[in-house]
Design an enzyme around this catalytic site. Sequence first.
Site, PDB file in Angstrom:
ATOM      1  N   ASP A 109       2.124  -7.019   2.371  1.00 36.08           N
ATOM      2  CA  ASP A 109       0.909  -6.249   2.710  1.00 36.08           C
ATOM      3  C   ASP A 109       1.309  -5.002   3.512  1.00 36.08           C
ATOM      4  OD1 ASP A 109      -1.668  -5.377   2.972  1.00 36.08           O
ATOM      5  OD2 ASP A 109      -2.343  -6.983   4.293  1.00 36.08           O
ATOM      6  N   HIS A 114       0.874  -1.180   0.000  1.00 38.02           N
ATOM      7  CA  HIS A 114       0.000   0.000   0.000  1.00 38.02           C
ATOM      8  C   HIS A 114       0.906   1.224   0.000  1.00 38.02           C
ATOM      9  CE1 HIS A 114      -3.714  -2.288   0.812  1.00 38.02           C
ATOM     10  NE2 HIS A 114      -2.894  -3.104   1.459  1.00 38.02           N
ATOM     11  N   HIS A 163       0.270   3.356   8.466  1.00 36.80           N
ATOM     12  CA  HIS A 163      -0.775   4.222   9.011  1.00 36.80           C
ATOM     13  C   HIS A 163      -0.114   5.305   9.859  1.00 36.80           C
ATOM     14  CE1 HIS A 163      -4.205   1.905   7.673  1.00 36.80           C
ATOM     15  NE2 HIS A 163      -3.659   0.798   8.144  1.00 36.80           N
ATOM     16  N   HIS A 214      -9.172 -10.490  -1.213  1.00 36.23           N
ATOM     17  CA  HIS A 214      -9.102 -10.470   0.250  1.00 36.23           C
ATOM     18  C   HIS A 214     -10.311 -11.300   0.682  1.00 36.23           C
ATOM     19  CE1 HIS A 214      -8.679  -8.240   4.209  1.00 36.23           C
ATOM     20  NE2 HIS A 214      -9.900  -8.718   4.310  1.00 36.23           N
ATOM     21  N   ARG A 247      -0.257   4.273  -0.746  1.00 39.90           N
ATOM     22  CA  ARG A 247      -1.128   5.347  -0.178  1.00 39.90           C
ATOM     23  C   ARG A 247      -1.280   6.600  -1.021  1.00 39.90           C
ATOM     24  NH1 ARG A 247      -3.549   1.777   2.938  1.00 39.90           N
ATOM     25  NH2 ARG A 247      -2.524   1.315   4.909  1.00 39.90           N
ATOM     26  N   ASN A 287      -6.453   0.813  -3.084  1.00 36.95           N
ATOM     27  CA  ASN A 287      -7.293   1.531  -2.103  1.00 36.95           C
ATOM     28  C   ASN A 287      -6.704   2.886  -1.715  1.00 36.95           C
ATOM     29  OD1 ASN A 287      -5.234   0.314  -0.627  1.00 36.95           O
ATOM     30  ND2 ASN A 287      -6.522  -0.175   1.139  1.00 36.95           N
TER      31      ASN A 287
HETATM   32  O1  DOR Z   1      -4.451  -4.931   7.424  1.00 35.81           O
HETATM   33  C1  DOR Z   1      -4.809  -4.500   6.352  1.00 35.81           C
HETATM   34  N1  DOR Z   1      -4.557  -3.232   5.964  1.00 35.81           N
HETATM   35  N2  DOR Z   1      -5.485  -5.297   5.530  1.00 35.81           N
HETATM   36  C2  DOR Z   1      -6.039  -4.854   4.403  1.00 35.81           C
HETATM   37  O2  DOR Z   1      -6.618  -5.638   3.740  1.00 35.81           O
HETATM   38  C3  DOR Z   1      -5.947  -3.428   4.013  1.00 35.81           C
HETATM   39  C4  DOR Z   1      -4.775  -2.802   4.627  1.00 35.81           C
HETATM   40  C5  DOR Z   1      -4.736  -1.305   4.539  1.00 35.81           C
HETATM   41  O3  DOR Z   1      -5.009  -0.749   3.474  1.00 35.81           O
HETATM   42  O4  DOR Z   1      -4.372  -0.673   5.528  1.00 35.81           O
END
Ligand code: DOR
Length: 440
Positions: free
Chosen positions: A309, A66, A313, A183, A68, A98
């Site tokens: 993955d 990700h 955050h 997923h 972002r 996403n």
């Molecule tokens: O833990 C996760 N975080 N699982 C996901 O499927 C999405 C991801 C996220 O985008 O933070």
Amino acid sequence: MSQRVVIAGGTVVDPVAGKAAPGDVLIENDQLVGVFSPGAGGAESDTVMDASGLLVLPGLVDMHVHLREPGYEYKETIATGVAAALAGGFTSLACMANTDPVNDSAAVTQFILERARVAGGARVYPIGALSAGMKGERLAEIGEMYRAGIVAVSDDGRPVMDAGLMRRALEYTSMFGLPIIVHEEDGHLAAGGVMNEGVTALRLGLHGIPAAAEEVMMARDIALTDLTGGRLHVAHVSTAGSVALLRDAKARGLAVTAEVTPHHLFLTEEAVAGYGTNAKMAPPLRNARDVEALRAALADGTIDALATDHAPHHHDEKEVEFENAANGVVGLETALPLALRLVADGVLDLPALVARMTVGPARILGLPAGTLSPGAPADLTLVDPERRWRVEARTFRSKGRNTPFEGWEMAGRAVAVLVGGRLVYDDRPGTAAALRSAAS
Ligand code: DOR
């Protein structure tokens, strides 16, 4: 003018041949010429890069990241994600859809590719959304995104609850040969859950997500793959039951592949015991029996790829009550040393491990990466298997600090990374010293 460089004196790991042996890797400009016996590559080259004591691997491939951007640059940007990837030894990344806006159009795909070009370094391959806005209602502009450069389709994080939509997606993507990355989580079974369902959740007073939430969706999607002839790739597999389903699907010759994350291979639901939110992710950490099954499946090839993955955050999204914390952990800078532990623990041998981090994911996504074949792009990762270090999130290149491995003592680290024959990351102690003395 052509420039030949030999990477000499290292142990060359060839994941396709399943071999690790002393050798020289010769590159010419941006391509690999081939692997030579020790000493034989030097005569052909203009420059020698000393790899004694190092492992020489095809550049690592992470098929689930990700980044972002666009939209969540406060968590990560393409530039910081790429920097983290290189420090972790990855030369190719596939990034999830996403973002905000969601990558459901050629415009967003092109934007990501352009930002990646500006960032330089690792190769970035966008994954397009399966449904418009990842809303699970109608297909996204898959054909247009395919022409713009996506390598797979996924609503990752948002399970596709509508089986009819999934069927159409599998039929439509098979026209382009694109895999669908899923997923697997039944939203009704998982509703309200924040960790694995079981005694630990009961003890902690937290709502659980049963293993069956993953397994019923996987069973459905395997049946739909059989029906349509599409290609299914299961993201972050987490349960022993899922491994059994995968094994059966593969034995039946279906085009089903899968990945597992380092955190699901090293941690169990017990990691949640102190309510630490860096142990919160989707799918959740499971139990020791699941970990054993996942390790065995990675070793025997039932699981094709190790993927991080990587889900950065902001600390404000993690430093809250467990129920309210964001799902996900960072992984780019800790995946390789954790993976090397699997070799030290005798779970699988080094060439097999490297295959799961190179040619395995590269084949799933159709990337020109992951092998040492003559003519392949000169993407290489040099690893010091003896380098000891301690995980300290504050030193990460990633903006994300949300690791469940803080304080772990690691052995092994990427010390130099080449992409297209260019040295894009260099952390060899000798080189750093040489640069310092040249500057003084
Ligand atoms: O833990 C996760 N975080 N699982 C996901 O499927 C999405 C991801 C996220 O985008 O933070």
